[in-house]
Design a protein around this motif. Structure first.
Motif, PDB file in Angstrom:
ATOM      1  N   LEU A 408       6.244  22.791  49.897  1.00 24.58           N
ATOM      2  CA  LEU A 408       6.964  23.676  48.982  1.00 24.58           C
ATOM      3  C   LEU A 408       7.609  24.793  49.786  1.00 24.58           C
ATOM      4  CD1 LEU A 408       4.392  24.235  46.057  1.00 24.58           C
ATOM      5  CD2 LEU A 408       6.099  22.431  46.276  1.00 24.58           C
ATOM      6  N   CYS A 409       8.838  25.137  49.430  1.00 28.91           N
ATOM      7  CA  CYS A 409       9.505  26.250  50.111  1.00 28.91           C
ATOM      8  C   CYS A 409      10.295  27.081  49.107  1.00 28.91           C
ATOM      9  CB  CYS A 409      10.421  25.759  51.222  1.00 28.91           C
ATOM     10  SG  CYS A 409      11.940  24.965  50.640  1.00 28.91           S
ATOM     11  N   ASP A 410      10.596  28.296  49.489  1.00 26.38           N
ATOM     12  CA  ASP A 410      11.413  29.179  48.660  1.00 26.38           C
ATOM     13  C   ASP A 410      12.825  28.594  48.546  1.00 26.38           C
ATOM     14  OD1 ASP A 410      13.490  31.572  48.530  1.00 26.38           O
ATOM     15  OD2 ASP A 410      11.606  32.312  47.676  1.00 26.38           O
ATOM     16  N   LYS A 411      13.335  28.532  47.323  1.00 29.72           N
ATOM     17  CA  LYS A 411      14.608  27.858  47.084  1.00 29.72           C
ATOM     18  C   LYS A 411      15.765  28.573  47.769  1.00 29.72           C
ATOM     19  CE  LYS A 411      16.824  25.250  43.435  1.00 29.72           C
ATOM     20  NZ  LYS A 411      16.719  24.822  42.016  1.00 29.72           N
ATOM     21  N   GLN A 412      15.682  29.906  47.886  1.00 28.43           N
ATOM     22  CA  GLN A 412      16.795  30.653  48.475  1.00 28.43           C
ATOM     23  C   GLN A 412      16.692  30.736  49.999  1.00 28.43           C
ATOM     24  OE1 GLN A 412      15.483  31.807  45.338  1.00 28.43           O
ATOM     25  NE2 GLN A 412      17.326  30.765  44.575  1.00 28.43           N
ATOM     26  N   THR A 413      15.502  31.039  50.498  1.00 25.79           N
ATOM     27  CA  THR A 413      15.357  31.323  51.929  1.00 25.79           C
ATOM     28  C   THR A 413      14.863  30.128  52.740  1.00 25.79           C
ATOM     29  OG1 THR A 413      13.059  32.083  51.727  1.00 25.79           O
ATOM     30  CG2 THR A 413      14.811  33.713  51.345  1.00 25.79           C
ATOM     31  N   GLY A 414      14.267  29.150  52.083  1.00 28.63           N
ATOM     32  CA  GLY A 414      13.690  28.026  52.798  1.00 28.63           C
ATOM     33  C   GLY A 414      12.339  28.316  53.419  1.00 28.63           C
ATOM     34  N   ARG A 415      11.829  29.515  53.213  1.00 27.21           N
ATOM     35  CA  ARG A 415      10.531  29.888  53.797  1.00 27.21           C
ATOM     36  C   ARG A 415       9.406  29.070  53.152  1.00 27.21           C
ATOM     37  NH1 ARG A 415       8.427  36.019  55.090  1.00 27.21           N
ATOM     38  NH2 ARG A 415       6.365  35.453  55.865  1.00 27.21           N
ATOM     39  N   ILE A 416       8.487  28.615  53.965  1.00 27.50           N
ATOM     40  CA  ILE A 416       7.403  27.757  53.472  1.00 27.50           C
ATOM     41  C   ILE A 416       6.457  28.563  52.598  1.00 27.50           C
ATOM     42  CG2 ILE A 416       5.375  26.414  54.187  1.00 27.50           C
ATOM     43  CD1 ILE A 416       7.110  25.709  56.719  1.00 27.50           C
ATOM     44  N   LEU A 417       6.173  28.017  51.419  1.00 25.79           N
ATOM     45  CA  LEU A 417       5.297  28.670  50.454  1.00 25.79           C
ATOM     46  C   LEU A 417       3.940  27.987  50.339  1.00 25.79           C
ATOM     47  CD1 LEU A 417       7.852  29.257  47.548  1.00 25.79           C
ATOM     48  CD2 LEU A 417       7.113  30.910  49.283  1.00 25.79           C
ATOM     49  N   GLY A 418       3.913  26.678  50.513  1.00 29.80           N
ATOM     50  CA  GLY A 418       2.661  25.951  50.360  1.00 29.80           C
ATOM     51  C   GLY A 418       2.806  24.516  50.826  1.00 29.80           C
ATOM     52  N   ALA A 419       1.673  23.867  50.979  1.00 33.13           N
ATOM     53  CA  ALA A 419       1.684  22.461  51.389  1.00 33.13           C
ATOM     54  C   ALA A 419       0.410  21.794  50.899  1.00 33.13           C
ATOM     55  CB  ALA A 419       1.796  22.327  52.903  1.00 33.13           C
ATOM     56  N   GLY A 420       0.493  20.491  50.679  1.00 30.22           N
ATOM     57  CA  GLY A 420      -0.669  19.708  50.291  1.00 30.22           C
ATOM     58  C   GLY A 420      -0.592  18.337  50.923  1.00 30.22           C
ATOM     59  N   ILE A 421      -1.725  17.839  51.364  1.00 33.81           N
ATOM     60  CA  ILE A 421      -1.769  16.534  52.022  1.00 33.81           C
ATOM     61  C   ILE A 421      -2.932  15.738  51.455  1.00 33.81           C
ATOM     62  CG2 ILE A 421      -1.948  15.306  54.230  1.00 33.81           C
ATOM     63  CD1 ILE A 421      -1.072  17.886  55.628  1.00 33.81           C
ATOM     64  N   VAL A 422      -2.672  14.507  51.095  1.00 32.65           N
ATOM     65  CA  VAL A 422      -3.753  13.593  50.725  1.00 32.65           C
ATOM     66  C   VAL A 422      -3.616  12.371  51.619  1.00 32.65           C
ATOM     67  CG1 VAL A 422      -2.354  12.702  48.811  1.00 32.65           C
ATOM     68  CG2 VAL A 422      -4.788  12.195  48.890  1.00 32.65           C
ATOM     69  N   GLY A 423      -4.727  12.008  52.267  1.00 29.73           N
ATOM     70  CA  GLY A 423      -4.700  10.884  53.188  1.00 29.73           C
ATOM     71  C   GLY A 423      -5.735  11.056  54.286  1.00 29.73           C
ATOM     72  N   THR A 424      -5.813  10.086  55.158  1.00 30.16           N
ATOM     73  CA  THR A 424      -6.763  10.113  56.261  1.00 30.16           C
ATOM     74  C   THR A 424      -6.542  11.344  57.143  1.00 30.16           C
ATOM     75  OG1 THR A 424      -6.583   7.701  56.255  1.00 30.16           O
ATOM     76  CG2 THR A 424      -7.734   8.700  58.116  1.00 30.16           C
ATOM     77  N   HIS A 425      -7.624  12.074  57.424  1.00 25.37           N
ATOM     78  CA  HIS A 425      -7.588  13.261  58.300  1.00 25.37           C
ATOM     79  C   HIS A 425      -6.722  14.390  57.746  1.00 25.37           C
ATOM     80  CE1 HIS A 425      -9.658  10.719  61.103  1.00 25.37           C
ATOM     81  NE2 HIS A 425      -8.609   9.954  61.322  1.00 25.37           N
ATOM     82  N   ALA A 426      -6.564  14.458  56.441  1.00 21.74           N
ATOM     83  CA  ALA A 426      -5.755  15.539  55.859  1.00 21.74           C
ATOM     84  C   ALA A 426      -6.292  16.916  56.233  1.00 21.74           C
ATOM     85  CB  ALA A 426      -5.706  15.390  54.332  1.00 21.74           C
ATOM     86  N   GLY A 427      -7.614  17.032  56.338  1.00 20.15           N
ATOM     87  CA  GLY A 427      -8.210  18.317  56.688  1.00 20.15           C
ATOM     88  C   GLY A 427      -7.793  18.812  58.060  1.00 20.15           C
ATOM     89  N   GLU A 428      -7.555  17.904  58.986  1.00 18.16           N
ATOM     90  CA  GLU A 428      -7.079  18.294  60.306  1.00 18.16           C
ATOM     91  C   GLU A 428      -5.588  18.604  60.272  1.00 18.16           C
ATOM     92  OE1 GLU A 428      -9.274  18.551  62.638  1.00 18.16           O
ATOM     93  OE2 GLU A 428     -10.938  17.475  61.705  1.00 18.16           O
ATOM     94  N   LEU A 429      -4.844  17.851  59.478  1.00 17.01           N
ATOM     95  CA  LEU A 429      -3.384  17.974  59.474  1.00 17.01           C
ATOM     96  C   LEU A 429      -2.898  19.260  58.831  1.00 17.01           C
ATOM     97  CD1 LEU A 429      -2.553  14.303  58.387  1.00 17.01           C
ATOM     98  CD2 LEU A 429      -2.496  15.239  60.709  1.00 17.01           C
ATOM     99  N   ILE A 430      -3.690  19.828  57.914  1.00 16.75           N
ATOM    100  CA  ILE A 430      -3.220  20.998  57.167  1.00 16.75           C
ATOM    101  C   ILE A 430      -3.074  22.223  58.067  1.00 16.75           C
ATOM    102  CG2 ILE A 430      -5.467  21.957  56.468  1.00 16.75           C
ATOM    103  CD1 ILE A 430      -2.351  21.475  54.204  1.00 16.75           C
ATOM    104  N   ALA A 431      -3.707  22.204  59.245  1.00 17.36           N
ATOM    105  CA  ALA A 431      -3.678  23.383  60.127  1.00 17.36           C
ATOM    106  C   ALA A 431      -2.254  23.769  60.527  1.00 17.36           C
ATOM    107  CB  ALA A 431      -4.529  23.122  61.372  1.00 17.36           C
TER     108      ALA A 431
END
Length: 479
Positions: A408-431
């Motif tokens: 997810l990112c801000d529609k005007q600036t493109g700045r990252i607001l959030g992220a979500g991952i489901v899948g193998t090793h998601a806990g490592e990837l979110i870093a």
């Protein structure tokens, strides 16, 4: 006995020992009080570490089964519960032994016993018949939380478990009911299913892992629906009766309007060999006589603190589960460092922009920053991309294609607001997503970052490319 110390830390879990060690490193004389014989708290002894140890076992068992389509077959596993318990316990022991050594190296005085305040400068510590009083200049409360017990349930029956009991692995039940479809309940479901139990999950909300976006939960839900006997949503357990042949459970609707009716497609009653209650945790703020120190504790047991972890009493700090949600070890350790640094005179306060959450289920689910649910509720204008792992060469080579990486990112600036991952090793990837948000990165920053191929990590870059309009691994219709 009477002891004087500059800094008293009450509680030796991840937050407590981190606070004690950091304060000692900054030149403070520190005394750490822990009720159990070893440091590490719930996380190291009966929580994060033993559960992840067993989840690794579950992953190995599941992978052995799922490699069969590739032409590799294994015999049914021979599970020696005693050896498995010892292996799990040895891993926790390695870590707690290391903590004891670190405390000794830093000259942190560790006292075993139950601590309760008797004034705003004194703590009484009781260990059996032995008692001693500790006078302190400043204190850090890190007493954590405990599993919620439902008073109407037969809590004295050993077949009714909390998460600590479940990790003891006394035996593997044929039929296991898990009350609560949150992270703890589903992680234990993953373990016990791999070890051979038939699993039923009951959850009061309309989805498992409430609070997480539904699209992230969906791949996990689709997988476990095929594996488990039943998953009952919008359903509650109204009664549990202890019988010789098992625990007889009565179900009802979680809706107040239909309180006397059972949930959709749910039986009125069913008998289980064991029942795990995983409906949340409650803080231990009421167990330490905090009022005698003048510290305010609300009716739920939480202690309010400011950005420097100070309670309403200026020289008494609080960290971890007892100060509020999310009840996560990595939040507690960060708060512990803040409290120790403030005590040492440093200009420090809570400035973290996000706290990542991870469900170590199969597949794992991890998220950070703004969720899509929260963005909609707050009226925040955002752009979203969700890259399907069915288009990831690395994921397909592992035999797992159900994953998704969402950005997810801000529609005007493109700045990252959030992220979500489901899948193998998601806990490592979110870093990577956490770091990107903390550094104020934009979608373009992520899209222009060269990720190794083929990796699961590159799915985050692909998600950014989807928003930037530069992706070539998918055909995205032009808007």
């Amino acid at each position: 006995m009477r002891l004087k110390t500059e800094v008293l830390v009450l509680g030796g879990g991840p937050g407590g020992y981190t606070a004690a060690f950091r304060a000692a490193d900054l030149g403070k004389q520190v005394t750490l009080v822990e009720r159990y014989p070893v440091l590490g708290g719930v996380c190291l002894n009966v929580g994060c570490i033993p559960s992840k140890t067993l989840l690794h076992v579950a992953a190995v068992l599941n992978e052995a089964k799922e490699i069969k389509p590739a032409g590799i077959g294994f015999a049914e596993p021979d599970i020696d519960l005693e050896k498995l318990r010892n292996w799990k316990n040895n891993i926790s022991t390695q870590l707690t032994t290391g903590l004891a050594a670190l405390a000794k190296q830093r000259n942190v005085t560790v006292i075993k016993g139950v601590g309760r305040f008797i004034s705003n400068t004194q703590l009484l510590v009781e260990d059996g018949d032995d008692t001693q009083t500790i006078e302190f200049a400043q204190a850090i409360i890190a007493v954590g939380s405990q599993p919620v017990k439902i008073p109407s349930f037969p809590n004295d029956d050993p077949r009714l478990m909390d998460s600590t009991d479940a990790l003891n692995l006394e035996r593997i039940p044929k039929k296991l009911l898990i009350i609560g479809g949150g992270i703890i309940g589903l992680e234990m479901a993953t373990v016990y299913h791999a070890l051979g139990s038939k699993i039923t999950v009951v959850e009061m909300q309309d989805q498992i892992i409430p609070g997480c976006d539904k699209d992230l939960v969906r791949p996990l839900m689709q997988r476990i629906k095929k594996q488990y006997d039943n998953i009952f949503l919008e359903t509650q357990v109204s009664h549990i009766e202890a019988l010789s042949e098992g625990l007889k459970v009565s179900f009802g609707s979680a809706s107040s309007e239909l309180a006397n009716d059972k949930g959709k497609d749910t039986p009125e009653t069913e008998v289980f060999d064991k029942v795990l209650v995983a409906v949340g945790r409650r803080p231990n703020g009421h167990l330490i006589d905090a009022d005698k120190a003048g510290v305010n504790v609300d009716e739920r047991g939480f202690i309010s603190v400011d950005k420097q972890q100070r309670s309403n009493v200026k020289h008494i700090f609080a960290i971890g589960d007892v100060v509020g949600n999310p009840m996560l070890a990595h939040k507690a350790t960060h708060e512990g460092k803040i409290a120790a640094e403030v005590i040492a005179g440093m200009a420090t306060e809570w400035q973290a922009l996000t706290i990542p959450s991870v469900a170590y289920t199969d597949p794992e689910i991890a998220w950070m920053g703004l969720t899509e649910n929260a963005a909609k509720a707050q009226g925040i204008s955002y752009e979203k991309a969700a890259f399907p792992w069915a288009a990831s060469g690395r994921s397909l080579s592992m035999g797992r294609k159900e994953g998704v990486t969402k950005l997810l990112c801000d529609k005007q600036t493109g700045r990252i607001l959030g992220a979500g991952i489901v899948g193998t090793h998601a806990g490592e990837l979110i870093a990577e997503a956490v770091l990107a948000l903390e550094m104020g990165a934009s979608v373009e920053d992520l899209a222009l970052t060269v990720h190794a191929h083929p990796t699961l990590a590159e799915t985050l870059g692909f998600s950014a490319e989807m928003i930037a309009g530069t992706i070539t691994d998918l055909l995205i219709k032009k808007r």
